[in-house]
Design an enzyme around this catalytic site. Sequence first.
Site, PDB file in Angstrom:
ATOM      1  N   ARG A  62      -0.984  -1.940  -6.894  1.00 20.86           N
ATOM      2  CA  ARG A  62      -1.123  -3.058  -5.945  1.00 20.86           C
ATOM      3  C   ARG A  62      -2.102  -4.105  -6.489  1.00 20.86           C
ATOM      4  O   ARG A  62      -1.854  -5.312  -6.400  1.00 20.86           O
ATOM      5  CB  ARG A  62      -1.588  -2.521  -4.592  1.00 20.86           C
ATOM      6  CG  ARG A  62      -1.909  -3.583  -3.545  1.00 20.86           C
ATOM      7  CD  ARG A  62      -2.232  -2.888  -2.217  1.00 20.86           C
ATOM      8  NE  ARG A  62      -3.000  -3.726  -1.313  1.00 20.86           N
ATOM      9  CZ  ARG A  62      -2.472  -4.565  -0.417  1.00 20.86           C
ATOM     10  NH1 ARG A  62      -1.167  -4.702  -0.347  1.00 20.86           N
ATOM     11  NH2 ARG A  62      -3.243  -5.267   0.389  1.00 20.86           N
ATOM     12  N   ARG A  83       0.863  -1.178   0.000  1.00 22.11           N
ATOM     13  CA  ARG A  83       0.000   0.000   0.000  1.00 22.11           C
ATOM     14  C   ARG A  83       0.903   1.232   0.000  1.00 22.11           C
ATOM     15  O   ARG A  83       2.073   1.162   0.407  1.00 22.11           O
ATOM     16  CB  ARG A  83      -0.902   0.007   1.238  1.00 22.11           C
ATOM     17  CG  ARG A  83      -1.837  -1.197   1.335  1.00 22.11           C
ATOM     18  CD  ARG A  83      -2.650  -1.151   2.622  1.00 22.11           C
ATOM     19  NE  ARG A  83      -3.570  -2.272   2.716  1.00 22.11           N
ATOM     20  CZ  ARG A  83      -3.284  -3.446   3.281  1.00 22.11           C
ATOM     21  NH1 ARG A  83      -2.074  -3.645   3.808  1.00 22.11           N
ATOM     22  NH2 ARG A  83      -4.182  -4.411   3.334  1.00 22.11           N
ATOM     23  N   HIS A  95      -2.930   2.656  -5.882  1.00 21.06           N
ATOM     24  CA  HIS A  95      -3.517   1.381  -5.492  1.00 21.06           C
ATOM     25  C   HIS A  95      -3.761   0.480  -6.700  1.00 21.06           C
ATOM     26  O   HIS A  95      -3.847  -0.742  -6.557  1.00 21.06           O
ATOM     27  CB  HIS A  95      -4.819   1.607  -4.724  1.00 21.06           C
ATOM     28  CG  HIS A  95      -5.038   0.618  -3.621  1.00 21.06           C
ATOM     29  ND1 HIS A  95      -4.207   0.523  -2.521  1.00 21.06           N
ATOM     30  CD2 HIS A  95      -5.984  -0.348  -3.459  1.00 21.06           C
ATOM     31  CE1 HIS A  95      -4.639  -0.439  -1.728  1.00 21.06           C
ATOM     32  NE2 HIS A  95      -5.702  -1.000  -2.282  1.00 21.06           N
ATOM     33  N   TYR A 116      -9.568 -11.080  -6.938  1.00 25.90           N
ATOM     34  CA  TYR A 116      -8.666 -11.042  -8.091  1.00 25.90           C
ATOM     35  C   TYR A 116      -8.873 -12.243  -9.011  1.00 25.90           C
ATOM     36  O   TYR A 116      -8.388 -12.232 -10.150  1.00 25.90           O
ATOM     37  CB  TYR A 116      -7.213 -10.970  -7.616  1.00 25.90           C
ATOM     38  CG  TYR A 116      -6.933  -9.720  -6.828  1.00 25.90           C
ATOM     39  CD1 TYR A 116      -6.928  -8.469  -7.436  1.00 25.90           C
ATOM     40  CD2 TYR A 116      -6.712  -9.777  -5.455  1.00 25.90           C
ATOM     41  CE1 TYR A 116      -6.703  -7.313  -6.710  1.00 25.90           C
ATOM     42  CE2 TYR A 116      -6.485  -8.631  -4.725  1.00 25.90           C
ATOM     43  CZ  TYR A 116      -6.484  -7.407  -5.351  1.00 25.90           C
ATOM     44  OH  TYR A 116      -6.266  -6.266  -4.619  1.00 25.90           O
ATOM     45  N   HIS A 174      -3.771  -9.510   3.639  1.00 18.70           N
ATOM     46  CA  HIS A 174      -5.210  -9.605   3.842  1.00 18.70           C
ATOM     47  C   HIS A 174      -5.506 -10.525   5.020  1.00 18.70           C
ATOM     48  O   HIS A 174      -4.931 -11.610   5.137  1.00 18.70           O
ATOM     49  CB  HIS A 174      -5.901 -10.161   2.589  1.00 18.70           C
ATOM     50  CG  HIS A 174      -5.963  -9.174   1.472  1.00 18.70           C
ATOM     51  ND1 HIS A 174      -6.212  -9.543   0.160  1.00 18.70           N
ATOM     52  CD2 HIS A 174      -5.824  -7.819   1.453  1.00 18.70           C
ATOM     53  CE1 HIS A 174      -6.210  -8.462  -0.613  1.00 18.70           C
ATOM     54  NE2 HIS A 174      -5.975  -7.413   0.148  1.00 18.70           N
ATOM     55  N   LYS A 183      -1.814  -2.284   7.679  1.00 19.02           N
ATOM     56  CA  LYS A 183      -3.231  -2.186   7.984  1.00 19.02           C
ATOM     57  C   LYS A 183      -3.593  -3.201   9.062  1.00 19.02           C
ATOM     58  O   LYS A 183      -3.244  -4.378   8.959  1.00 19.02           O
ATOM     59  CB  LYS A 183      -4.055  -2.438   6.718  1.00 19.02           C
ATOM     60  CG  LYS A 183      -5.526  -2.103   6.874  1.00 19.02           C
ATOM     61  CD  LYS A 183      -6.251  -2.198   5.552  1.00 19.02           C
ATOM     62  CE  LYS A 183      -7.708  -1.782   5.682  1.00 19.02           C
ATOM     63  NZ  LYS A 183      -8.417  -1.850   4.381  1.00 19.02           N
TER      64      LYS A 183
END
Length: 316
Positions: free
Chosen positions: A267, A133, A264, A299, A290, A158
């Site tokens: 990414r 990120r 982003h 994805y 994640h 995150k």
Amino acid sequence: MTLIEAVRATIRRLHYSPRTEEAYVHWIREFIRFHHGKHPRQMGAEEVTAFLNDVAVARRSAASTQNQALCALLFLYKRVLGLQIPRLEALERARRPEHLPTVLSRQDALTLLEHLIPPFRLIDELLYGSGLRLLEALSIRVKDVDLDRRQIMVRRGKGQHDRPALLPARARDELQAQLDAVAQRHKKELAAGRGEVDLPHALRAKMPGAATSLPWQYLFPASRPCTDPATGRQVLYHLHESAVQRAVNNAGRASGLTKRATCHTLRHSFATHLLEAGTDIRTIQTLLGHKDVRTTMIYTHIVDRGPLGVISPLDR
């Protein structure tokens, strides 16, 4: 202590991120302003519902914005004021539409990178080559780069989690040059009586010399120092996100891309291209940081073989 001061103190005690703090304070102020300065203790579920309806209908805010406002008010009543409002807990959250992310082709990604100048090119190479990120890339410090093991350690990503990230072999020489430039600049800063950086939490008290040591310097430092809100001292911070975002937007226009390219987007392209190359979904989940594999599964819908990897009958 005022209400806003109590909100900030509670957020910092729970180690929420600074962005969460600013967002919650904003919505709490908007809530009080909407009800003409009335104290939240004198209001309840009806007033909260009226405010959220105004956010959704009058302001036509997105579902994510509505949910953010609701989270801020739940935090205010439960964590700060210590009030339990059953009807408030039962409020339904707005349903977020499922959008598929924009993904660049490999050639478009390389074309975009070629239209960037240092240090923005190296930053975006890490976004595309490591799946970082933007704020994760800008927060890298000298000690987090391991050229021998080809690894970058992402600190406090995150959810406040650390994770290892890929270090692209193509970016190795540029990273070494950037590390050398940071070391030379740090020597000059120390000679001028400066050279401090901000440190997380109470690390300044635990390690007094860390703030002026080379390992704790940012890999992408800002051009001039700023005031650390936690200590009031002049410290060197990393580049601002807006500078990188602006550089990417300009590069997208200069390269003639027909897709809207953002930081982003790189990414998203990293994850999609790994999936197309045969990397398993669990590995991609780990690299992206994640928490839930269902987040990574998006994805699988945008690989180069069409939705869900199906080949069209026309192509057969």
